[in-house]
Design a protein around this motif. Sequence first.
Motif, PDB file in Angstrom:
ATOM      1  N   LEU A   1       1.391  -1.027  -0.273  1.00  0.00           N
ATOM      2  CA  LEU A   1      -0.255   0.230  -0.063  1.00  0.00           C
ATOM      3  C   LEU A   1       0.980   1.311  -0.173  1.00  0.00           C
ATOM      4  O   LEU A   1       1.011   1.812   1.452  1.00  0.00           O
ATOM      5  N   SER A   2       1.342   1.475  -1.096  1.00  0.00           N
ATOM      6  CA  SER A   2       2.285   2.807  -1.449  1.00  0.00           C
ATOM      7  C   SER A   2       1.978   3.999  -1.995  1.00  0.00           C
ATOM      8  O   SER A   2       1.133   4.031  -1.586  1.00  0.00           O
ATOM      9  N   HIS A   3       3.243   4.815  -1.924  1.00  0.00           N
ATOM     10  CA  HIS A   3       2.531   6.168  -2.198  1.00  0.00           C
ATOM     11  C   HIS A   3       1.762   6.731  -3.243  1.00  0.00           C
ATOM     12  O   HIS A   3       0.766   7.583  -3.294  1.00  0.00           O
ATOM     13  N   ASP A   4       1.763   5.590  -4.668  1.00  0.00           N
ATOM     14  CA  ASP A   4       1.327   5.034  -6.020  1.00  0.00           C
ATOM     15  C   ASP A   4      -0.011   5.682  -5.273  1.00  0.00           C
ATOM     16  O   ASP A   4      -1.173   5.639  -6.276  1.00  0.00           O
ATOM     17  N   GLU A   5      -0.431   5.107  -4.291  1.00  0.00           N
ATOM     18  CA  GLU A   5      -2.747   4.955  -3.666  1.00  0.00           C
ATOM     19  C   GLU A   5      -2.769   6.210  -3.228  1.00  0.00           C
ATOM     20  O   GLU A   5      -4.153   6.406  -3.473  1.00  0.00           O
ATOM     21  N   VAL A   6      -2.097   7.086  -2.878  1.00  0.00           N
ATOM     22  CA  VAL A   6      -2.434   8.101  -2.652  1.00  0.00           C
ATOM     23  C   VAL A   6      -1.592   9.683  -3.186  1.00  0.00           C
ATOM     24  O   VAL A   6      -1.743  10.510  -2.280  1.00  0.00           O
TER      25      VAL A   6
ATOM     26  N   SER B   1      -6.475  13.469   3.421  1.00  0.00           N
ATOM     27  CA  SER B   1      -6.368  14.396   2.412  1.00  0.00           C
ATOM     28  C   SER B   1      -4.653  13.890   2.056  1.00  0.00           C
ATOM     29  O   SER B   1      -3.725  12.630   2.591  1.00  0.00           O
ATOM     30  N   GLU B   2      -4.372  13.804   0.462  1.00  0.00           N
ATOM     31  CA  GLU B   2      -3.299  12.854   0.112  1.00  0.00           C
ATOM     32  C   GLU B   2      -2.203  13.311   0.357  1.00  0.00           C
ATOM     33  O   GLU B   2      -2.253  14.698   0.798  1.00  0.00           O
ATOM     34  N   TRP B   3      -1.049  12.540   0.063  1.00  0.00           N
ATOM     35  CA  TRP B   3       0.238  13.122   0.351  1.00  0.00           C
ATOM     36  C   TRP B   3       0.698  13.868  -0.504  1.00  0.00           C
ATOM     37  O   TRP B   3      -0.183  14.151  -1.966  1.00  0.00           O
ATOM     38  N   ASN B   4       0.893  14.998   0.107  1.00  0.00           N
ATOM     39  CA  ASN B   4       1.266  16.386  -0.514  1.00  0.00           C
ATOM     40  C   ASN B   4       3.184  16.065   0.231  1.00  0.00           C
ATOM     41  O   ASN B   4       3.769  16.376   0.935  1.00  0.00           O
ATOM     42  N   HIS B   5       3.952  15.744  -1.244  1.00  0.00           N
ATOM     43  CA  HIS B   5       5.489  15.925  -0.938  1.00  0.00           C
ATOM     44  C   HIS B   5       6.486  17.303  -0.353  1.00  0.00           C
ATOM     45  O   HIS B   5       7.190  17.549  -0.374  1.00  0.00           O
TER      46      HIS B   5
ATOM     47  N   GLY C   1      -7.156  10.162  -3.188  1.00  0.00           N
ATOM     48  CA  GLY C   1      -7.049  10.931  -2.304  1.00  0.00           C
ATOM     49  C   GLY C   1      -6.171   9.713  -1.716  1.00  0.00           C
ATOM     50  O   GLY C   1      -5.578   8.780  -2.016  1.00  0.00           O
ATOM     51  N   SER C   2      -6.154  10.034  -0.388  1.00  0.00           N
ATOM     52  CA  SER C   2      -5.594   9.425   0.620  1.00  0.00           C
ATOM     53  C   SER C   2      -6.695   7.708   1.046  1.00  0.00           C
ATOM     54  O   SER C   2      -7.448   7.516   0.670  1.00  0.00           O
ATOM     55  N   LEU C   3      -5.554   7.005   1.914  1.00  0.00           N
ATOM     56  CA  LEU C   3      -6.238   5.486   1.677  1.00  0.00           C
ATOM     57  C   LEU C   3      -7.558   5.840   2.862  1.00  0.00           C
ATOM     58  O   LEU C   3      -8.276   4.837   2.110  1.00  0.00           O
ATOM     59  N   LEU C   4      -7.772   6.876   3.481  1.00  0.00           N
ATOM     60  CA  LEU C   4      -9.071   6.190   4.370  1.00  0.00           C
ATOM     61  C   LEU C   4     -10.417   7.058   3.541  1.00  0.00           C
ATOM     62  O   LEU C   4     -11.266   6.502   3.752  1.00  0.00           O
ATOM     63  N   ALA C   5      -9.476   7.625   3.123  1.00  0.00           N
ATOM     64  CA  ALA C   5     -10.692   8.764   1.674  1.00  0.00           C
ATOM     65  C   ALA C   5     -11.168   7.723   0.801  1.00  0.00           C
ATOM     66  O   ALA C   5     -12.714   7.595   0.463  1.00  0.00           O
ATOM     67  N   LYS C   6     -10.762   6.841   0.122  1.00  0.00           N
ATOM     68  CA  LYS C   6     -10.825   5.576  -0.256  1.00  0.00           C
ATOM     69  C   LYS C   6     -12.731   4.045  -0.017  1.00  0.00           C
ATOM     70  O   LYS C   6     -13.143   3.719  -0.891  1.00  0.00           O
ATOM     71  N   MET C   7     -12.353   4.571   1.652  1.00  0.00           N
ATOM     72  CA  MET C   7     -13.637   3.553   2.584  1.00  0.00           C
ATOM     73  C   MET C   7     -14.729   4.595   2.182  1.00  0.00           C
ATOM     74  O   MET C   7     -14.471   5.438   2.622  1.00  0.00           O
ATOM     75  N   PRO C   8     -15.236   3.437   1.937  1.00  0.00           N
ATOM     76  CA  PRO C   8     -17.139   4.122   2.396  1.00  0.00           C
ATOM     77  C   PRO C   8     -17.615   4.332   3.512  1.00  0.00           C
ATOM     78  O   PRO C   8     -16.895   3.957   4.730  1.00  0.00           O
TER      79      PRO C   8
ATOM     80  N   PHE D   1       2.788   2.803   3.127  1.00  0.00           N
ATOM     81  CA  PHE D   1       3.256   4.293   2.593  1.00  0.00           C
ATOM     82  C   PHE D   1       3.109   4.916   4.153  1.00  0.00           C
ATOM     83  O   PHE D   1       1.785   5.250   4.889  1.00  0.00           O
ATOM     84  N   MET D   2       4.130   5.890   4.429  1.00  0.00           N
ATOM     85  CA  MET D   2       3.802   7.077   5.424  1.00  0.00           C
ATOM     86  C   MET D   2       2.388   7.675   5.889  1.00  0.00           C
ATOM     87  O   MET D   2       1.986   8.396   4.546  1.00  0.00           O
ATOM     88  N   GLY D   3       2.021   7.654   7.456  1.00  0.00           N
ATOM     89  CA  GLY D   3       0.368   8.489   6.972  1.00  0.00           C
ATOM     90  C   GLY D   3      -0.525   7.620   6.690  1.00  0.00           C
ATOM     91  O   GLY D   3      -2.411   8.065   7.326  1.00  0.00           O
ATOM     92  N   CYS D   4      -0.299   6.425   6.460  1.00  0.00           N
ATOM     93  CA  CYS D   4      -1.567   5.717   5.937  1.00  0.00           C
ATOM     94  C   CYS D   4      -1.786   5.100   7.647  1.00  0.00           C
ATOM     95  O   CYS D   4      -3.484   4.381   7.869  1.00  0.00           O
ATOM     96  N   GLU D   5      -0.948   4.634   8.177  1.00  0.00           N
ATOM     97  CA  GLU D   5      -0.961   3.791   9.683  1.00  0.00           C
ATOM     98  C   GLU D   5      -1.866   4.894  10.867  1.00  0.00           C
ATOM     99  O   GLU D   5      -2.334   4.790  10.859  1.00  0.00           O
ATOM    100  N   ILE D   6      -1.593   6.777  10.686  1.00  0.00           N
ATOM    101  CA  ILE D   6      -2.892   7.563  11.422  1.00  0.00           C
ATOM    102  C   ILE D   6      -3.654   7.667  10.272  1.00  0.00           C
ATOM    103  O   ILE D   6      -5.274   8.653  11.342  1.00  0.00           O
ATOM    104  N   GLY D   7      -4.268   7.221   9.381  1.00  0.00           N
ATOM    105  CA  GLY D   7      -5.230   7.595   8.960  1.00  0.00           C
ATOM    106  C   GLY D   7      -5.340   8.805   8.309  1.00  0.00           C
ATOM    107  O   GLY D   7      -6.378   9.681   8.599  1.00  0.00           O
ATOM    108  N   GLN D   8      -4.401   8.904   7.485  1.00  0.00           N
ATOM    109  CA  GLN D   8      -4.588  10.685   6.911  1.00  0.00           C
ATOM    110  C   GLN D   8      -5.558  11.608   5.979  1.00  0.00           C
ATOM    111  O   GLN D   8      -6.062   9.636   5.476  1.00  0.00           O
TER     112      GLN D   8
END
Length: 737
Positions: A534-539, A587-591, A544-551, A578-585
């Motif tokens: 579950l890498s950076h490519d998915e966020v 919004s999607e990742w911003n470098h 969107g973020s991993l959390l935002a994909k959930m219904p 990927f970092m941030g997914c573990e806390i349910g960020q």
Amino acid sequence: MIMDANLMTGGVAPDAILALVEGRHGDPFSILGPHRGPDGEMLVRAFLPGAVGVSILDRGSRAELAVARLLHPAGLFEATLPESARYLLQITWPDAVQRTEDPYGFGAQLGDLDLHLISQGTHYNLTQALAAVPTTVDGVEGVRFAVWAPNAQRVSVTGDFNAWDGRRHPMRLRQPAGVWELFIPRLTPGDRYKYEIVDRHGNILPQKADPVARSAEAAPSTASIIASAAPHRWHDEDWMRRQREAKRDDGPISVYEVHVGSWLRNLKDGNRSLDWIELSQRLIPYVREMGFTHIELMPIMEHPFGGSWGYQPLGLFAPTGRYGTPEDFAYFVDRCHSNGIGVILDWVPAHFPTDIWGMARFDGTALYEHEDPREGFHKDWNTLIYNLGRNEVKGFLIASALEWLEHYHVDGLRVDAVASMLYRDYSRAAGEWIPNQYGGRENLEAIEFFKHLNSIIHDRCPHAFTVAEESTAFPGVTKPPEEGGLGFDYKWNMGWMHDSLHYMEEDPAYRKYHHGSMTFSMVYAYTERFMLPLSHDEVVHGKGSLLAKMPGDAWQKRANLRAYFGFMWGHPGKKLLFMGCEIGQTSEWNHDASVHWDLIDDPGHGGLQRLVRDLNLIYVHHPALQFGDVHPEGFEWAVVDDAANSVIGMLRYDSERRVTALIVSNFTPVPRFGYRIGVPFGGTWKAILNTDADVYGGANSHVGDVTAEDIEAHGRPASVAVDLPALSTVMFLHDAR
């Protein structure tokens, strides 16, 4: 009276002098340095544009031996010396006097074996032959420069030490290797440099950074930097020994993927990224506390454009200067090892950017890349593709890989964009690609490159492993080369990632129609050794973020994500998050920004973080959750066909089949009480995880130990009745030891 022009110029033809002062001469050693004059006398010539005068001193006593005469007003000087004198140049500049040894007073530097290995593409310690190497020659400290540019007419070293004047330090060409070299006395680590190249047509190219530099300026600056030759004082002997002896396949690998520049930014200091020393103090303790076994760093090789996240590197041997020095990076790796954490680097041998100061048409020709854009240009990324048909290019890339594994003690390389290398028609329409010699689409040179790369790595670096980001069904990615495979240790399971995320994005009411998306991965799970990413490519890129994909609402989103993580950690395959997914960020990742660490003050997000930590601890502690990652005998479906209830159950075994884990996921918002599942053993099954527990931000539905009964279910003689909270994954453990 008519005089011989050669006598007027110290025996050197005027056209040769003109070529030298105009920066066109390809053999400066034929003119500069010590030479025999027309009458057998010892002459020394030095080309020093801008110098007022030059004296020749004895190197030992510093006594003056001669005053040089001006041969050409552009700055060519000549002096007559006593026989076999060891000398210094004393150069009078308009505002200073400089004493230095003559770079053209030293012989050829590279040995024939070095040159042969470079040509053959088998010089795997390339930074010891090419690049800028601090060294001592004839008792004189300085730096030896060497660069591969076989089609150049002239190559010079430029830097602050010569006012970036390409006429000042032209190099010696070593044929037939096409390598140019020069030893420059008294330069030291930290000095900046580039190469000025005149192509075969006489055109001066933009000054080029060194492709093999071990240090470089941080963007937007582009110069290479002379790196120290002093070895890092490592403290990881025990770690390296354990990695060499480890049976990695049977053990846990849980990877925390990190973009160094945006994991945590210092808002009080201009929103800057942390450096390697600060990351040693902040990132390493966090990863250790979270239970991850490895950190995977998105590419930290020097790259010009930060928005590429490092995936368009131009310094394949140089840690980016954005976060500190090469020594600082080595310290970071050493601290990781001291804390029991491995380091994986993303590494990019697929392509490189077109920046004119980089490798593009390095010596005026397509040297590192293909000439034909149908082979040499990625339209998707506007990048150039390495020409793996050239021995020198293959050797360059393999030497880069070994530099990170050997010099920096890195534990693994995740190779980016493997699929783009394996297929000649990757992202190309008909007519935009060239078939291989047999008329096929496979890139035979890339296939052989990967086989050779992995064979060399496993031979020289038994502590390390390689991971392929390969998104197709190319066979044998993780099979040994001697069995016809590419030789990677692991492959990212992109199919599992796409299928499972598609399933999780569905409204739970419709998941029963997509049940196979969560079970199909086991059809091919043991065709390769897989890592679940579950890498950076998915966020990114609007995903969107991993959390935002959930219904569902905010609570349901977190419940879905907790259940999904539980399923992932129970599913065969090494793990990557990927970092941030573990806390349910949210919004999607911003470098350009930090992970949203303030979210963990919310119990729901803090609970999700705690769940990931506990999943890692359970995974690392229980071999039953590890053995089946690569061994099919370590896995069975417990419940595979209950699409109507969206329940999935897995059984995981240790190598002796004495300890068994039961993982059950309920992907609907409907709790299932007394859900009966067949199990292979009687006795007590101890509850070890419930993603719906209140400590994880759940509803705190109770899930306790269960005892197997002699009631047949799912083809097994015994079964347990378990309570499955809504949108949850639960785990049980049976120990028959």
